[in-house]
Design a protein around this motif. Structure first.
Motif, PDB file in Angstrom:
ATOM      1  N   PHE A 163      20.775  45.265  15.840  1.00 23.00           N
ATOM      2  CA  PHE A 163      21.637  46.369  16.257  1.00 23.00           C
ATOM      3  C   PHE A 163      21.566  47.521  15.263  1.00 23.00           C
ATOM      4  N   ALA A 164      21.486  47.203  13.984  1.00 25.71           N
ATOM      5  CA  ALA A 164      21.393  48.256  12.972  1.00 25.71           C
ATOM      6  C   ALA A 164      20.106  49.049  13.128  1.00 25.71           C
ATOM      7  N   ALA A 165      19.012  48.357  13.453  1.00 22.47           N
ATOM      8  CA  ALA A 165      17.729  49.041  13.651  1.00 22.47           C
ATOM      9  C   ALA A 165      17.785  49.968  14.864  1.00 22.47           C
ATOM     10  N   VAL A 166      18.362  49.476  15.966  1.00 19.45           N
ATOM     11  CA  VAL A 166      18.493  50.317  17.162  1.00 19.45           C
ATOM     12  C   VAL A 166      19.415  51.491  16.884  1.00 19.45           C
ATOM     13  N   LEU A 167      20.465  51.252  16.114  1.00 20.30           N
ATOM     14  CA  LEU A 167      21.402  52.323  15.768  1.00 20.30           C
ATOM     15  C   LEU A 167      20.704  53.409  14.963  1.00 20.30           C
ATOM     16  N   ALA A 168      19.870  53.009  14.022  1.00 19.60           N
ATOM     17  CA  ALA A 168      19.144  53.989  13.215  1.00 19.60           C
ATOM     18  C   ALA A 168      18.211  54.827  14.083  1.00 19.60           C
ATOM     19  N   LEU A 169      17.519  54.165  15.009  1.00 24.22           N
ATOM     20  CA  LEU A 169      16.626  54.890  15.908  1.00 24.22           C
ATOM     21  C   LEU A 169      17.411  55.835  16.813  1.00 24.22           C
ATOM     22  N   GLY A 170      18.537  55.361  17.347  1.00 24.02           N
ATOM     23  CA  GLY A 170      19.357  56.206  18.204  1.00 24.02           C
ATOM     24  C   GLY A 170      19.902  57.413  17.470  1.00 24.02           C
ATOM     25  N   THR A 171      20.316  57.214  16.217  1.00 24.45           N
ATOM     26  CA  THR A 171      20.799  58.332  15.407  1.00 24.45           C
ATOM     27  C   THR A 171      19.707  59.367  15.193  1.00 24.45           C
ATOM     28  N   PHE A 172      18.511  58.890  14.905  1.00 23.75           N
ATOM     29  CA  PHE A 172      17.391  59.799  14.703  1.00 23.75           C
ATOM     30  C   PHE A 172      17.086  60.606  15.964  1.00 23.75           C
ATOM     31  N   LEU A 173      17.061  59.937  17.107  1.00 22.18           N
ATOM     32  CA  LEU A 173      16.738  60.629  18.366  1.00 22.18           C
ATOM     33  C   LEU A 173      17.812  61.651  18.724  1.00 22.18           C
ATOM     34  N   PRO A 209      21.865  33.102  13.380  1.00 19.28           N
ATOM     35  CA  PRO A 209      21.546  33.984  14.512  1.00 19.28           C
ATOM     36  C   PRO A 209      22.321  35.298  14.485  1.00 19.28           C
ATOM     37  N   ALA A 210      23.569  35.249  14.027  1.00 27.93           N
ATOM     38  CA  ALA A 210      24.380  36.464  13.987  1.00 27.93           C
ATOM     39  C   ALA A 210      23.778  37.498  13.047  1.00 27.93           C
ATOM     40  N   GLN A 211      23.186  37.039  11.942  1.00 33.08           N
ATOM     41  CA  GLN A 211      22.566  37.979  11.009  1.00 33.08           C
ATOM     42  C   GLN A 211      21.397  38.706  11.662  1.00 33.08           C
ATOM     43  N   LEU A 212      20.635  37.986  12.455  1.00 32.34           N
ATOM     44  CA  LEU A 212      19.504  38.611  13.148  1.00 32.34           C
ATOM     45  C   LEU A 212      19.987  39.649  14.154  1.00 32.34           C
ATOM     46  N   VAL A 213      21.080  39.340  14.839  1.00 32.96           N
ATOM     47  CA  VAL A 213      21.616  40.286  15.826  1.00 32.96           C
ATOM     48  C   VAL A 213      22.135  41.542  15.126  1.00 32.96           C
ATOM     49  N   SER A 216      32.871  55.066  12.643  1.00 26.76           N
ATOM     50  CA  SER A 216      31.584  54.489  13.044  1.00 26.76           C
ATOM     51  C   SER A 216      31.459  53.058  12.523  1.00 26.76           C
ATOM     52  N   LEU A 217      31.861  52.863  11.271  1.00 23.08           N
ATOM     53  CA  LEU A 217      31.827  51.522  10.689  1.00 23.08           C
ATOM     54  C   LEU A 217      32.778  50.589  11.425  1.00 23.08           C
ATOM     55  N   LEU A 218      33.948  51.096  11.776  1.00 24.13           N
ATOM     56  CA  LEU A 218      34.916  50.284  12.522  1.00 24.13           C
ATOM     57  C   LEU A 218      34.360  49.869  13.880  1.00 24.13           C
ATOM     58  N   MET A 219      33.690  50.795  14.555  1.00 27.02           N
ATOM     59  CA  MET A 219      33.103  50.463  15.855  1.00 27.02           C
ATOM     60  C   MET A 219      32.039  49.380  15.725  1.00 27.02           C
ATOM     61  N   PHE A 220      31.194  49.513  14.712  1.00 32.28           N
ATOM     62  CA  PHE A 220      30.120  48.538  14.509  1.00 32.28           C
ATOM     63  C   PHE A 220      30.697  47.166  14.156  1.00 32.28           C
ATOM     64  N   SER A 236      28.912  54.879  18.898  1.00 37.95           N
ATOM     65  CA  SER A 236      29.851  54.779  20.015  1.00 37.95           C
ATOM     66  C   SER A 236      29.151  54.288  21.282  1.00 37.95           C
ATOM     67  N   ALA A 237      27.918  54.751  21.516  1.00 37.45           N
ATOM     68  CA  ALA A 237      27.179  54.331  22.711  1.00 37.45           C
ATOM     69  C   ALA A 237      26.685  52.897  22.587  1.00 37.45           C
ATOM     70  N   LEU A 238      26.050  52.568  21.465  1.00 34.14           N
ATOM     71  CA  LEU A 238      25.487  51.234  21.285  1.00 34.14           C
ATOM     72  C   LEU A 238      26.579  50.175  21.220  1.00 34.14           C
ATOM     73  N   CYS A 239      27.713  50.514  20.633  1.00 37.27           N
ATOM     74  CA  CYS A 239      28.819  49.563  20.516  1.00 37.27           C
ATOM     75  C   CYS A 239      29.773  49.636  21.704  1.00 37.27           C
ATOM     76  N   LEU A 240      29.396  50.401  22.728  1.00 37.14           N
ATOM     77  CA  LEU A 240      30.135  50.450  24.000  1.00 37.14           C
ATOM     78  C   LEU A 240      31.580  50.897  23.796  1.00 37.14           C
ATOM     79  N   THR A 241      31.748  51.989  23.056  1.00 32.00           N
ATOM     80  CA  THR A 241      33.092  52.464  22.744  1.00 32.00           C
ATOM     81  C   THR A 241      33.485  53.656  23.608  1.00 32.00           C
TER      82      THR A 241
END
Length: 446
Positions: free
Chosen positions: A19-29, A11-15, A410-414, A53-58
């Protein structure tokens, strides 16, 4: 001959993939020209950093949130915060239920009879409970902030509504994003702004299982689970200790608490002592604090909040478990007992694994900063811990970082947001039964 079935993903791999997919979309927007005030837009690296920073609540920022982003950009940041908060809460809460070893093969998830942590029957119920609780606390926080901003600060009601909603979402999810360039320093003496944000941050940091159990069994605290008791006692201790620590060390600092009246000093000290739990707002200048205060806040940030909550860090339960392990060892006890219950040996190993891996991540990243920048050890360590533990406080060096260092943070936050959760869940859900035991031997310790 039939082909073997593909191996199911953890399950963790799916999460992580989600999150990576949402992060990519957020970066694009956020990299679109429409997301920035400047028609040229924002660089991809800065957009990536902000989205992470936003998606990872930092809450760490490399560009001024208030002046760099347009209304569309602020909206994207708000959505990323909400998705990150609800996603983390839902995932972590489901893992709590899975680790209770009462997993339905298909859709129903119930808790173990001995934990009584949750009374929700299925995944849909968990998600519904998380969403409703999150939105309710955010709405109550906004209900206090909106009229205060409109009346006391002569803000238009429509603007006050937007500010109230944005900061209530940011507070409950421990994101630390603010739509003022100085965060909350202009409200340093206003309890109607600082206290609702602090309370929302604390509630988000307690975690959904704890909040749900308190709401369901508030008249029977004696029957609360070990997890809830640890979270409440430890959170209370660290909140009080953090507030006293920051207030005492900064009381005479002319650049922070020094010029304030006594009542405002107490309020600011409490507020800033609360924020290292992972909230990330600041009502006084962090860069002007004493080095000793930074060090104490490093410890508070590293510990963070509770599991299955929006706060980061190694989690307060992990730290408390290790304290009880040390206490039992010093007393020579054969088992670790907490609040009338014996702690399972697997939990002790999981806590130790999470802490050591987190220490390795922080130390390794700090070394990279020290050999590749001109920042002091205090500054580098503070920034790395703030990123890895998804806090968002900064000594003021974030905007000065080069692109490679922004990517590293960014990697550290993720990793810091999802890493401890996935590691803990993988260890808890991947238990193997050994059919034999090897001969026992004891190395020398100490």
């Amino acid at each position: 001959m039939s082909r073997p079935r593909g191996r199911r993903r953890h399950p963790a791999q799916l999460v992580i993939a989600g999150f990576a997919a949402v992060l990519a979309l957020g970066t694009f927007l956020l990299s679109l020209p429409a997301a920035a005030v400047d028609a040229e837009g924002t660089s991809v690296v800065d957009a990536l950093f902000t989205a992470t920073s936003a998606l990872c609540l930092t809450g760490l920022v490399v560009v001024d949130t208030a002046t760099n982003w347009s209304g569309f950009g602020h909206g994207v940041i708000l959505v990323l915060i909400q998705l990150g908060g609800i996603g983390i809460l839902t995932f972590a809460t489901l893992l709590v239920m899975m680790v209770s070893h009462r997993i339905g093969l298909r859709t129903r998830l119930t808790t173990a009879a001995e934990t009584k942590t949750l009374g929700l029957g299925d995944v849909r119920g968990v998600v519904r409970g998380v969403v409703l609780l999150s939105l309710s606390i955010e709405a109550l926080t906004a209900a206090v902030l909106v009229p205060r901003l409109a009346v006391a600060y002569d803000t238009e009601w429509s603007r006050a509504l937007w500010l109230g909603i944005f900061h209530s979402v940011s507070a409950f999810n421990n994101a630390g994003f603010a739509l003022w360039s100085d965060s909350l320093t202009q409200f340093v003496g206003d309890p109607w702004i600082c206290l609702p944000i602090a309370v929302a941050s604390i509630l988000g940091g307690l975690g959904f299982p704890v909040l749900f159990e308190i709401g369901r069994r508030y008249t029977k605290p004696g029957g609360w689970t070990m997890h809830t008791k640890i979270v409440l006692w430890a959170s209370g201790g660290f909140l009080l200790g953090g507030a006293v620590f920051v207030t005492a060390l900064e009381w005479g600092n002319a650049a922070t608490l020094g010029p304030l009246p006594v009542q405002e000093k107490v309020l600011a000290g409490f507020f800033q002592g609360t924020m290292p739990r992972s909230a990330g707002f600041n009502s006084i200048d962090i860069s002007a604090m004493n080095s000793a205060t930074w060090l104490g806040m490093d410890v508070l940030m590293f510990i963070g909040g509770a599991s299955a909550g929006t706060a980061g860090g190694i989690k307060i339960t992990t730290f408390a478990v290790l304290l009880f392990v040390i206490y039992a060892e010093v007393r020579g006890e054969s088992s670790v007992n907490i609040f009338g219950r014996r702690l399972h040996g697997d939990v002790q190993r999981q806590a130790l694994t999470v802490v050591l891996l987190s220490v390795a991540g922080v130390v390794g990243s700090t070394v990279v900063f020290m050999v590749s920048t001109t920042f002091t050890l205090d500054q580098a360590l503070f920034e790395v811990i703030s990123a890895f533990c998804t806090v968002g406080l900064s000594t003021g060096i974030t905007a000065e970082l080069s692109d490679p260092h922004k990517v590293l943070l960014s990697l550290l936050m993720f990793v810091g947001r999802l890493g401890p959760v996935t590691i803990a869940s993988a260890l808890a859900l991947r238990r193997r039964v050994r059919l034999y035991e090897l001969p026992e031997e004891r190395p020398l310790i100490g």
